[in-house]
Design an enzyme around this catalytic site. Structure first.
Site, PDB file in Angstrom:
ATOM      1  N   HIS A 201       0.795  -1.234   0.000  1.00  0.00           N
ATOM      2  CA  HIS A 201       0.000   0.000   0.000  1.00  0.00           C
ATOM      3  C   HIS A 201       0.824   1.280   0.000  1.00  0.00           C
ATOM      4  O   HIS A 201       0.270   2.366  -0.147  1.00  0.00           O
ATOM      5  CB  HIS A 201      -0.964   0.015   1.189  1.00  0.00           C
ATOM      6  CG  HIS A 201      -0.322   0.459   2.464  1.00  0.00           C
ATOM      7  ND1 HIS A 201       0.427  -0.385   3.243  1.00  0.00           N
ATOM      8  CD2 HIS A 201      -0.288   1.668   3.074  1.00  0.00           C
ATOM      9  CE1 HIS A 201       0.874   0.279   4.288  1.00  0.00           C
ATOM     10  NE2 HIS A 201       0.473   1.530   4.215  1.00  0.00           N
TER      11      HIS A 201
HETATM   12  C1  UD1 Z   1      -1.995   5.723   5.994  1.00  0.00           C
HETATM   13  C2  UD1 Z   1      -0.721   6.274   6.630  1.00  0.00           C
HETATM   14  C3  UD1 Z   1       0.341   5.191   6.729  1.00  0.00           C
HETATM   15  C4  UD1 Z   1      -0.202   3.872   7.279  1.00  0.00           C
HETATM   16  C5  UD1 Z   1      -1.462   3.472   6.518  1.00  0.00           C
HETATM   17  C6  UD1 Z   1      -2.075   2.199   7.057  1.00  0.00           C
HETATM   18  C7  UD1 Z   1      -0.261   8.664   6.185  1.00  0.00           C
HETATM   19  C8  UD1 Z   1       0.530   9.619   5.393  1.00  0.00           C
HETATM   20  N1  UD1 Z   1      -0.153   7.361   5.854  1.00  0.00           N
HETATM   21  O1  UD1 Z   1      -1.720   5.488   4.629  1.00  0.00           O
HETATM   22  O2  UD1 Z   1       1.381   5.648   7.565  1.00  0.00           O
HETATM   23  O3  UD1 Z   1       0.777   2.860   7.137  1.00  0.00           O
HETATM   24  O4  UD1 Z   1      -2.409   4.530   6.617  1.00  0.00           O
HETATM   25  O5  UD1 Z   1      -3.176   1.796   6.320  1.00  0.00           O
HETATM   26  O6  UD1 Z   1      -0.974   9.063   7.078  1.00  0.00           O
HETATM   27  N2  UD1 Z   1      -9.084   5.027   1.600  1.00  0.00           N
HETATM   28  C9  UD1 Z   1     -10.349   4.446   1.559  1.00  0.00           C
HETATM   29  N3  UD1 Z   1     -10.935   4.093   2.729  1.00  0.00           N
HETATM   30  C10 UD1 Z   1     -10.344   4.283   3.934  1.00  0.00           C
HETATM   31  C11 UD1 Z   1      -9.080   4.885   3.959  1.00  0.00           C
HETATM   32  C12 UD1 Z   1      -8.456   5.247   2.808  1.00  0.00           C
HETATM   33  O7  UD1 Z   1     -10.919   4.248   0.501  1.00  0.00           O
HETATM   34  O8  UD1 Z   1     -10.934   3.937   4.964  1.00  0.00           O
HETATM   35  C13 UD1 Z   1      -8.393   5.388   0.338  1.00  0.00           C
HETATM   36  C14 UD1 Z   1      -8.516   6.818  -0.073  1.00  0.00           C
HETATM   37  O9  UD1 Z   1      -8.920   6.841  -1.394  1.00  0.00           O
HETATM   38  C15 UD1 Z   1      -7.096   7.386   0.036  1.00  0.00           C
HETATM   39  C16 UD1 Z   1      -6.218   6.180   0.065  1.00  0.00           C
HETATM   40  O10 UD1 Z   1      -7.020   5.101   0.491  1.00  0.00           O
HETATM   41  O11 UD1 Z   1      -6.784   8.210  -1.037  1.00  0.00           O
HETATM   42  C17 UD1 Z   1      -5.059   6.356   0.983  1.00  0.00           C
HETATM   43  O12 UD1 Z   1      -5.483   6.767   2.272  1.00  0.00           O
HETATM   44  P1  UD1 Z   1      -4.609   7.792   3.141  1.00  0.00           P
HETATM   45  O13 UD1 Z   1      -5.366   8.163   4.339  1.00  0.00           O
HETATM   46  O14 UD1 Z   1      -4.086   8.863   2.272  1.00  0.00           O
HETATM   47  O15 UD1 Z   1      -3.312   7.009   3.573  1.00  0.00           O
HETATM   48  P2  UD1 Z   1      -2.892   5.468   3.568  1.00  0.00           P
HETATM   49  O16 UD1 Z   1      -2.264   5.103   2.277  1.00  0.00           O
HETATM   50  O17 UD1 Z   1      -4.009   4.598   4.025  1.00  0.00           O
END
Ligand code: UD1
Length: 354
Positions: A201
């Site tokens: 991820h």
């Molecule tokens: C975040 C953390 C990372 C951690 C990871 C665990 C930061 C910068 N990164 O990364 O340290 O290892 O979480 O999972 O804070 N999304 C959904 N549903 C959700 C959550 C996210 O669809 O419940 C999608 C969104 O489209 C988003 C993408 O996942 O654009 C990434 O989510 P984001 O909160 O940016 O960070 P993670 O990659 O999950």
């Protein structure tokens, strides 16, 4: 003592579980969820399965670019901190939720404690690395999981504020492992010892379609079924980059609830991941891990032979995953499973002193 914990993303819910249990009867514990992760499977199941009380406040910030997401949290947290005026703001790990809460706390002169302080990848391309460095330097109390983390903090001039407490993820892992063993929970559709568990991820792996395609091809070429537990970021990036996740040995699956994950990893032949937590969970369960990154914060797993790093040389993944089983070890670099109680001890001790 009133402690206000700020969490927002999946690994933080896992770390919150043992802390919330240790706070019971010892502190007034307020839980604030930023809403960074919001899906049932990325958030709600962790509160339910790990017995964490429902958050007192949920900011429902959701996804966004780094500045947009972090800024929305910062603005949302300020009135919450002003309302509760805790003795400690406790932040966890290295996400944008961690950084937002750290900045909000120091601006209001609230004592700030950072759990899982001192981890370093020394890779400034990682958003997590910015978050942890900035948070450590802002915090009043640095709760470190390992001696290596303590050494990093000392190198950066932060030794006075640092305490080695152990790793709270060990606490929760041991508890859930024992529950899983007692209940006989078996991962559906997985033949014990005959499959791998994979998660990918991190932005460096997902956001460049050529890199992602190479990773997926390498996973698809492994010699056993690969249960790929797809994080929403992976699914979105694969779709945007035109990468087919369902190739060769890959069995595409949704992320798992924590007990199901532990059951799946325990019976697997190996783990392939870029997650921080999973590298350590594999080690604690004595399952060989291969990490799709050029470096790791959890260097002990590599030094003890249970983790192998595969960065850019993806054709090497197959050989790494199929390597002979590492030598048995009794080492406990991640503590004894009682870190959360020590965290509460240190918070109350340091509060009385200040
Ligand atoms: C975040 C953390 C990372 C951690 C990871 C665990 C930061 C910068 N990164 O990364 O340290 O290892 O979480 O999972 O804070 N999304 C959904 N549903 C959700 C959550 C996210 O669809 O419940 C999608 C969104 O489209 C988003 C993408 O996942 O654009 C990434 O989510 P984001 O909160 O940016 O960070 P993670 O990659 O999950």
């Amino acid at each position: 003592m009133r402690v206000l914990s700020v969490v927002g993303a999946r690994p933080q819910f896992v770390k919150l579980a043992p802390i919330a249990a240790a706070m019971r009867d010892r502190a007034e514990h307020i839980v604030v969820h930023t809403g960074q992760h919001y899906d049932e499977i990325m958030s709600d199941v962790f509160f339910r399965d790990l017995g964490i009380p429902a958050p007192d406040v949920n900011l429902a910030v959701g996804s966004g670019k780094h500045g947009e997401q972090t800024g929305a949290m910062l603005a949302g947290l300020e009135p919450v901190f002003e309302k509760y005026r805790p003795d400690w703001v406790l932040v966890y790990g290295d996400t944008n939720s961690t950084l937002a809460a750290a900045v909000a706390a120091v601006k209001l002169h609230l004592p700030l404690a950072h759990l899982e302080a001192g981890l370093r990848s020394f890779n400034r391309r990682m958003p997590e690395e910015h978050n942890r460095v900035l948070t450590d330097h802002a915090a009043d109390l640095l709760l470190a999981p390992t001696q290596v983390a303590m050494d990093h903090l000392a190198t950066e001039g932060l030794a006075q504020r640092s305490v080695l407490v152990g790793d709270v993820m060990t606490d929760v892992l041991y508890q859930v492992r024992d529950q899983v063993e007692r209940s006989g929970l078996r991962p559906a559709g997985m033949e014990p010892g005959q499959y791998y568990v994979a998660t990918i991820h991190r932005p460096d792996n997902t956001d460049d379609p050529a890199r992602l395609a190479a990773i997926v091809e390498a996973l698809g070429g492994l010699d056993r079924p690969v249960h790929l537990l797809a994080h929403p970021r992976l699914v979105a990036a694969a779709e945007a980059g035109g990468v087919d996740l369902q190739q060769g040995s890959i069995v595409l699956t949704t992320p798992l609830a924590y007990p199901d994950l532990i059951a799946a990893v325990s019976s697997s032949a190996g783990v392939v991941t870029d997650s921080g937590g999973l590298q350590k969970e594999a080690f604690l369960l004595r399952v060989p891990c291969t990490t799709v990154r050029p470096e790791t914060e959890w260097v002990e797993t590599v030094e003890l032979g249970w983790n192998e790093l595969v960065g850019s040389d993806l054709p090497r993944l197959r050989a790494a995953v199929q390597r002979p089983r590492p030598a048995a070890t009794e080492a406990t670099p991640y503590g004894d499973g009682h870190a959360a109680a020590r965290v509460v001890d240190v918070l109350s001790e340091r509060m009385t002193r200040s």
